[in-house]
Design a protein around this motif. Structure first.
Motif, PDB file in Angstrom:
ATOM      1  N   THR A 273       0.771  -1.187  -0.061  1.00  0.00           N
ATOM      2  CA  THR A 273       0.103   0.062   0.131  1.00  0.00           C
ATOM      3  C   THR A 273       0.695   1.314  -0.029  1.00  0.00           C
ATOM      4  N   THR A 274       2.063   1.297   0.175  1.00  0.00           N
ATOM      5  CA  THR A 274       2.896   2.400  -0.054  1.00  0.00           C
ATOM      6  C   THR A 274       4.230   2.317  -1.002  1.00  0.00           C
ATOM      7  N   PRO A 275       4.051   2.469  -2.158  1.00  0.00           N
ATOM      8  CA  PRO A 275       5.099   2.641  -2.994  1.00  0.00           C
ATOM      9  C   PRO A 275       5.816   3.769  -2.879  1.00  0.00           C
ATOM     10  N   THR A 276       7.084   3.786  -2.916  1.00  0.00           N
ATOM     11  CA  THR A 276       8.115   5.077  -2.659  1.00  0.00           C
ATOM     12  C   THR A 276       8.950   5.227  -4.040  1.00  0.00           C
ATOM     13  N   GLY A 277       8.883   4.248  -5.137  1.00  0.00           N
ATOM     14  CA  GLY A 277       9.780   4.329  -6.127  1.00  0.00           C
ATOM     15  C   GLY A 277       9.388   5.445  -7.373  1.00  0.00           C
ATOM     16  N   GLY A 278       8.251   6.075  -7.236  1.00  0.00           N
ATOM     17  CA  GLY A 278       7.880   6.855  -8.199  1.00  0.00           C
ATOM     18  C   GLY A 278       6.862   6.156  -9.167  1.00  0.00           C
ATOM     19  N   TRP A 279       6.807   6.463 -10.287  1.00  0.00           N
ATOM     20  CA  TRP A 279       5.796   6.023 -11.251  1.00  0.00           C
ATOM     21  C   TRP A 279       6.500   5.414 -12.585  1.00  0.00           C
ATOM     22  N   ARG A 280       5.954   4.758 -13.282  1.00  0.00           N
ATOM     23  CA  ARG A 280       6.694   4.289 -14.867  1.00  0.00           C
ATOM     24  C   ARG A 280       5.468   4.231 -15.912  1.00  0.00           C
ATOM     25  N   GLU A 281       5.925   4.689 -17.002  1.00  0.00           N
ATOM     26  CA  GLU A 281       4.748   4.609 -17.971  1.00  0.00           C
ATOM     27  C   GLU A 281       5.308   3.992 -19.201  1.00  0.00           C
ATOM     28  N   LEU A 282       4.641   3.149 -19.606  1.00  0.00           N
ATOM     29  CA  LEU A 282       4.755   2.123 -20.822  1.00  0.00           C
ATOM     30  C   LEU A 282       4.007   2.629 -21.799  1.00  0.00           C
ATOM     31  N   ARG A 283       4.682   2.613 -23.287  1.00  0.00           N
ATOM     32  CA  ARG A 283       3.629   2.963 -24.391  1.00  0.00           C
ATOM     33  C   ARG A 283       3.779   1.834 -25.222  1.00  0.00           C
ATOM     34  N   TYR A 284       2.614   1.292 -25.743  1.00  0.00           N
ATOM     35  CA  TYR A 284       2.452   0.201 -26.538  1.00  0.00           C
ATOM     36  C   TYR A 284       1.904   0.824 -27.738  1.00  0.00           C
ATOM     37  N   ARG A 285       2.073   0.031 -29.073  1.00  0.00           N
ATOM     38  CA  ARG A 285       1.718   0.299 -30.194  1.00  0.00           C
ATOM     39  C   ARG A 285       1.015  -0.781 -30.857  1.00  0.00           C
ATOM     40  N   LEU A 286       0.096  -0.897 -31.409  1.00  0.00           N
ATOM     41  CA  LEU A 286      -0.515  -1.890 -32.195  1.00  0.00           C
ATOM     42  C   LEU A 286       0.082  -2.288 -33.649  1.00  0.00           C
ATOM     43  N   ALA A 287       0.757  -3.284 -33.686  1.00  0.00           N
ATOM     44  CA  ALA A 287       1.838  -3.541 -34.794  1.00  0.00           C
ATOM     45  C   ALA A 287       1.508  -4.788 -35.560  1.00  0.00           C
ATOM     46  N   ALA A 288       1.557  -4.885 -36.663  1.00  0.00           N
ATOM     47  CA  ALA A 288       1.123  -6.286 -37.513  1.00  0.00           C
ATOM     48  C   ALA A 288       2.037  -7.412 -37.021  1.00  0.00           C
ATOM     49  N   SER A 289       1.465  -8.449 -36.759  1.00  0.00           N
ATOM     50  CA  SER A 289       2.326  -9.741 -36.353  1.00  0.00           C
ATOM     51  C   SER A 289       1.671 -10.900 -36.934  1.00  0.00           C
ATOM     52  N   GLY A 290       2.570 -11.552 -37.851  1.00  0.00           N
ATOM     53  CA  GLY A 290       2.235 -12.474 -38.401  1.00  0.00           C
ATOM     54  C   GLY A 290       0.829 -12.043 -39.558  1.00  0.00           C
ATOM     55  N   ASP A 291      -0.414 -12.821 -39.249  1.00  0.00           N
ATOM     56  CA  ASP A 291      -1.348 -12.542 -40.224  1.00  0.00           C
ATOM     57  C   ASP A 291      -2.458 -11.796 -39.277  1.00  0.00           C
ATOM     58  N   GLY A 292      -2.129 -11.265 -38.121  1.00  0.00           N
ATOM     59  CA  GLY A 292      -3.006 -10.157 -37.394  1.00  0.00           C
ATOM     60  C   GLY A 292      -2.135  -9.174 -36.832  1.00  0.00           C
ATOM     61  N   TRP A 293      -2.571  -8.788 -35.655  1.00  0.00           N
ATOM     62  CA  TRP A 293      -2.281  -7.611 -34.791  1.00  0.00           C
ATOM     63  C   TRP A 293      -1.971  -7.899 -33.287  1.00  0.00           C
ATOM     64  N   GLN A 294      -1.014  -7.301 -32.918  1.00  0.00           N
ATOM     65  CA  GLN A 294      -0.499  -7.422 -31.484  1.00  0.00           C
ATOM     66  C   GLN A 294      -0.104  -6.092 -30.789  1.00  0.00           C
ATOM     67  N   LEU A 295      -0.328  -6.070 -29.603  1.00  0.00           N
ATOM     68  CA  LEU A 295       0.133  -4.760 -28.792  1.00  0.00           C
ATOM     69  C   LEU A 295       1.586  -5.011 -28.315  1.00  0.00           C
ATOM     70  N   GLN A 296       2.658  -3.944 -29.170  1.00  0.00           N
ATOM     71  CA  GLN A 296       4.034  -4.295 -28.753  1.00  0.00           C
ATOM     72  C   GLN A 296       4.606  -2.972 -27.803  1.00  0.00           C
ATOM     73  N   LEU A 297       5.298  -3.437 -26.836  1.00  0.00           N
ATOM     74  CA  LEU A 297       5.976  -2.347 -26.136  1.00  0.00           C
ATOM     75  C   LEU A 297       7.101  -1.484 -26.964  1.00  0.00           C
ATOM     76  N   GLU A 298       6.629   0.002 -26.771  1.00  0.00           N
ATOM     77  CA  GLU A 298       7.326   0.833 -27.722  1.00  0.00           C
ATOM     78  C   GLU A 298       8.425   1.529 -26.888  1.00  0.00           C
ATOM     79  N   SER A 299       7.977   1.918 -25.759  1.00  0.00           N
ATOM     80  CA  SER A 299       8.958   2.782 -24.982  1.00  0.00           C
ATOM     81  C   SER A 299       8.529   2.533 -23.393  1.00  0.00           C
ATOM     82  N   SER A 300       9.701   3.043 -22.483  1.00  0.00           N
ATOM     83  CA  SER A 300       9.356   2.949 -21.111  1.00  0.00           C
ATOM     84  C   SER A 300       9.977   4.203 -20.620  1.00  0.00           C
ATOM     85  N   THR A 301       9.053   4.846 -19.533  1.00  0.00           N
ATOM     86  CA  THR A 301       9.602   6.008 -18.925  1.00  0.00           C
ATOM     87  C   THR A 301       9.410   6.009 -17.472  1.00  0.00           C
ATOM     88  N   PRO A 302      10.287   6.230 -16.676  1.00  0.00           N
ATOM     89  CA  PRO A 302      11.688   6.132 -16.793  1.00  0.00           C
ATOM     90  C   PRO A 302      12.152   4.744 -17.085  1.00  0.00           C
TER      91      PRO A 302
END
Length: 302
Positions: A273-302
């Motif tokens: 209940t008491t995190p002290t390490g700040g926050w992280r933000e991940l960005r995902y893009r919807l990318a073509a994968s084989g015959d379909g689509w999949q959410l893929q991690l693009e970047s992480s901050t920090p």
């Protein structure tokens, strides 16, 4: 913040916000005694309106947190008029007893000075409606979302660790009804077109049972045949990279052409209940994968 139902542009002056501000309107049903948690972002004169269908006798509790002291809220009665509650994004807890049935409006905005300077802020919102004794309760999750001439209706009891989602899609050329098994409950839902093919994807934000509240995303894509198909789940977080310090409590939202995922970071000595390490933000893009689509991690901050 999160967009859960009908999106509209409203031009006007309510709650002291400038007349040329743009309002994003989201309708939410708050089943009795269930806590809803949302997050969003404001820029300049933007404002977020949450339309809350409430019943006479309900007690509405709310708390607004923000990274900027300029973030404000006003709770307006059905039809507008004098605000029933006003406050700042300081995480204080407010409550008010509802004296009539109707659609109340919770407006989130920035002060005029901050808006004039074009400042931006992030906010998190907690809402809970305590139901009057003797009234039947609604399903724990109930939403309607619209994309052009297509409408999605979602309903889930979501009161246990394993649940079933009832989903109906009504379009000009196709109608579908689905039942989907869920591991956890639904914390939010949005429509977007992250692969820019002109057709929407439905993003369901899931939350596991227990104190960890680990988040995941269930994605349904509307294909060229107007059929809904389920995409693969988000890839697991690596313990030595984007997932370091992760212990759940995820927040999800669509921003532009990306899916954002935010969560608090825990140091080894932290309790759940008491995190002290700040926050992280991940960005995902919807990318073509084989015959379909999949959410893929693009970047992480920090």
């Amino acid at each position: 913040m999160r967009r859960l139902l009908v999106i509209a542009v409203i031009v006007g002056l309510l709650g002291g916000v400038a007349a040329h501000s743009a309002a994003l309107t989201t309708t939410m049903w708050l089943p009795d005694n269930r806590l809803a948690t949302l997050a969003g972002q404001l820029r300049g004169y933007e404002q977020h309106d949450y339309r809350l269908p409430l019943r006479q006798g309900q007690l509405l509790r709310l708390s607004l947190g923000s990274n900027k002291p300029s973030t404000r809220f006003s709770l307006l009665p059905p039809g507008g008029g004098t605000a029933l509650l006003q406050g700042a994004g300081d995480s204080r807890r407010y409550s008010v007893r509802v004296l009539q049935d109707g659609d109340f409006t919770l407006r989130i905005y920035q002060t005029v000075d901050a808006a004039r300077l074009g400042e931006s802020s992030r906010f998190s919102l907690q809402l809970q409606a305590l139901g009057p004794v003797g009234h039947d309760t609604l399903p724990a999750f109930r939403r309607q979302l619209a994309w052009r001439d297509i409408r999605f209706t979602l309903q889930c009891d979501c009161r246990s660790s394993l649940n079933t989602l009832l989903l109906r899609m009504d379009g000009p050329r196709q109608r579908q009804q689905l039942q989907l098994a869920l591991d956890g409950s639904i914390s939010g839902a949005e429509l977007a077109d992250l692969n820019a093919d002109g057709r929407p994807e439905l993003y369901l934000y899931l939350q596991s049972a227990g104190s960890g509240s680990y988040g995941s995303v269930l994605t349904l894509l509307l294909d060229a045949r107007q059929q809904l198909q389920q995409l693969p789940a988000l890839p697991p977080l690596a313990a030595d990279a984007a997932g370091q310090g992760y212990m759940g409590h995820d927040q999800f939202e669509i921003a532009g052409q990306r899916l954002l995922r935010r969560f608090p970071l825990y140091r080894p000595q932290d309790s759940n209940t008491t995190p002290t390490g700040g926050w992280r933000e991940l960005r995902y893009r919807l990318a073509a994968s084989g015959d379909g689509w999949q959410l893929q991690l693009e970047s992480s901050t920090p």
